[in-house]
Design an enzyme around this catalytic site. Structure first.
Site, PDB file in Angstrom:
ATOM      1  N   HIS A   9       0.826  -1.212   0.000  1.00  0.00           N
ATOM      2  CA  HIS A   9       0.000   0.000   0.000  1.00  0.00           C
ATOM      3  C   HIS A   9       0.859   1.261   0.000  1.00  0.00           C
ATOM      4  O   HIS A   9       2.058   1.240   0.296  1.00  0.00           O
ATOM      5  CB  HIS A   9      -0.926   0.000   1.217  1.00  0.00           C
ATOM      6  CG  HIS A   9      -0.183   0.053   2.526  1.00  0.00           C
ATOM      7  ND1 HIS A   9       0.389   1.206   3.017  1.00  0.00           N
ATOM      8  CD2 HIS A   9       0.092  -0.906   3.437  1.00  0.00           C
ATOM      9  CE1 HIS A   9       0.966   0.966   4.165  1.00  0.00           C
ATOM     10  NE2 HIS A   9       0.818  -0.320   4.448  1.00  0.00           N
ATOM     11  N   GLU A  79      -1.960  -7.070   8.019  1.00  0.00           N
ATOM     12  CA  GLU A  79      -0.568  -6.931   8.415  1.00  0.00           C
ATOM     13  C   GLU A  79      -0.301  -7.712   9.703  1.00  0.00           C
ATOM     14  O   GLU A  79      -1.216  -8.095  10.439  1.00  0.00           O
ATOM     15  CB  GLU A  79      -0.230  -5.444   8.594  1.00  0.00           C
ATOM     16  CG  GLU A  79       1.202  -5.139   9.034  1.00  0.00           C
ATOM     17  CD  GLU A  79       2.296  -5.646   8.086  1.00  0.00           C
ATOM     18  OE1 GLU A  79       2.361  -6.865   7.863  1.00  0.00           O
ATOM     19  OE2 GLU A  79       3.091  -4.811   7.602  1.00  0.00           O
TER      20      GLU A  79
END
Length: 203
Positions: A9, A79
């Protein structure tokens, strides 16, 4: 057989500061949005066989700005859960744990009771993702795409190559970059890593 394209990202406030950003659901910064848009030309004229994204908004928004439509959210792409080290920098952690390594030493529980994750825990999630996408890649000539986070993608790459999860430490990954996992003579290889698409030259 298609390749697996990995995208980290774009920039967030915490990524700029080097703060461990696991489950905290931060948005992209304006610069992070601009980074994500630079990925869009790479995907023009391409039809990925699938697009998977972390459910966290920094990954989902990156996929949208990169022009990747119909992305499917996958919880296994979240994550690393940093537990009690969420939001801290490595330098801050080493003030009380000199020589600390995320890859080897893990994290303490969060104050809300979450135990956090070890590299092995993240590796199990990465293995599940690879088990789902490998048949899809084998059945298509088009590439598949995964949009997620630095540490998760580093572990996933290690597992793709048959390495222990902790060997993800070898694969530095910066924001809004592309990586390509491929095969050569039937064996897994890294065909491109931490790349930014070249700007288009006007016709």
């Amino acid at each position: 057989m298609g390749d697996l394209i990995l995208i980290r990202h774009g920039e967030t406030r915490w990524s700029v500061a080097g703060r461990h950003t696991g489950r905290t659901d931060l948005p992209l910064t304006p610069d992070g949005e601009a980074e994500a848009r630079t990925l869009a030309p790479f995907f023009e004229g391409r039809s990925p066989s699938f697009v998977l994204t972390s459910p966290l908004r920094r990954a989902r928004h990156t996929a949208e700005l990169a022009g990747l439509r119909d992305a499917v959210s996958d919880e296994d792409l979240c994550e690393w859960d940093y537990g009690g080290y969420e939001g801290l920098t490595t330098a801050r952690i080493r003030e009380t744990r000199p020589g600390w390594s995320l890859w080897e030493d893990g994290v303490p529980p969060h104050e809300d009771g979450r135990p956090g994750e070890s590299a092995v825990d993240v590796g199990r999630r990465a293995d599940r993702v690879l088990a789902r996408v490998t048949p899809l890649l084998a059945a298509s000539q088009e590439d598949g795409v995964v949009v997620a986070h630095a540490h998760l993608l580093r572990v996933l790459t290690a597992r793709y190559l048959g390495l222990p999860p902790s060997e993800g430490r070898l694969f530095l990954l910066t924001t809004a970059t592309l990586c390509r996992l491929s095969t050569e003579h039937g064996l897994p290889v890294v065909a491109g890593w931490n790349q930014r698409p070249l700007p288009r030259v006007p016709a």
